[in-house]
Design an enzyme around this catalytic site. Structure first.
Site, PDB file in Angstrom:
ATOM      1  N   HIS A   1       0.875  -1.174   0.000  1.00 43.37           N
ATOM      2  CA  HIS A   1       0.000   0.000   0.000  1.00 43.37           C
ATOM      3  C   HIS A   1       0.907   1.216   0.000  1.00 43.37           C
ATOM      4  CE1 HIS A   1      -3.595   2.402   0.674  1.00 43.37           C
ATOM      5  NE2 HIS A   1      -2.780   3.179   1.378  1.00 43.37           N
ATOM      6  N   CYS A   2       0.796   2.045  -1.024  1.00 41.05           N
ATOM      7  CA  CYS A   2       1.667   3.212  -1.157  1.00 41.05           C
ATOM      8  C   CYS A   2       0.959   4.450  -0.602  1.00 41.05           C
ATOM      9  CB  CYS A   2       2.025   3.424  -2.628  1.00 41.05           C
ATOM     10  SG  CYS A   2       3.199   4.761  -2.859  1.00 41.05           S
TER      11      CYS A   2
END
Length: 131
Positions: A114-115
């Site tokens: 998850h960025c």
């Protein structure tokens, strides 16, 4: 780049080889920047891919007919004990390399991470846009 374009010099004193080099560098810089911005926007707006909704993915008690159908085809999505992997938050069976993201609150296919910079998971559908 501004030095190569020589904006302060009169028209007759401009070195045209340097000016052409400056225009080429300016155009290539803006081209690369536009491609990077395109990839960023596509990475943000593209859904990372999730487990499909529908029959066969929800966790339900197996009947005798279901157990023979599942046993007939070989599943890759199994634990070491032979049971199918499932997500305890989504209540769905999980394929290989599928992980639940708590920020997005969904299981993402082929999840990388998850960025926080794009506020999206990097998964099956948007991995090619993520550098």
């Amino acid at each position: 780049c501004s030095r190569l374009l020589q904006p302060a010099l009169p028209y007759s004193a401009v070195d045209w080889d340097m000016w052409q080099r400056g225009v080429l560098e300016l155009a290539s810089f803006h081209g690369v920047t536009a491609l990077l911005m395109y990839c960023l926007v596509r990475c943000i707006l593209t859904h990372p891919g999730a487990i499909p909704d529908g029959q066969g993915w929800e966790i339900q008690p197996e009947t005798q007919e279901d157990s023979t159908a599942v046993g007939a085809r070989e599943l890759l999505e199994t634990k070491h004990s032979g049971e199918r992997r499932h997500c305890k938050w989504c209540l769905k069976y999980k394929p290989d390399r599928c992980h639940h993201c708590r920020v997005c609150n969904m299981c993402v296919l082929r999840m990388d991470h998850h960025c926080p910079w794009v506020y999206n998971c990097i998964g099956f559908r948007n991995h090619k846009y993520f550098f």
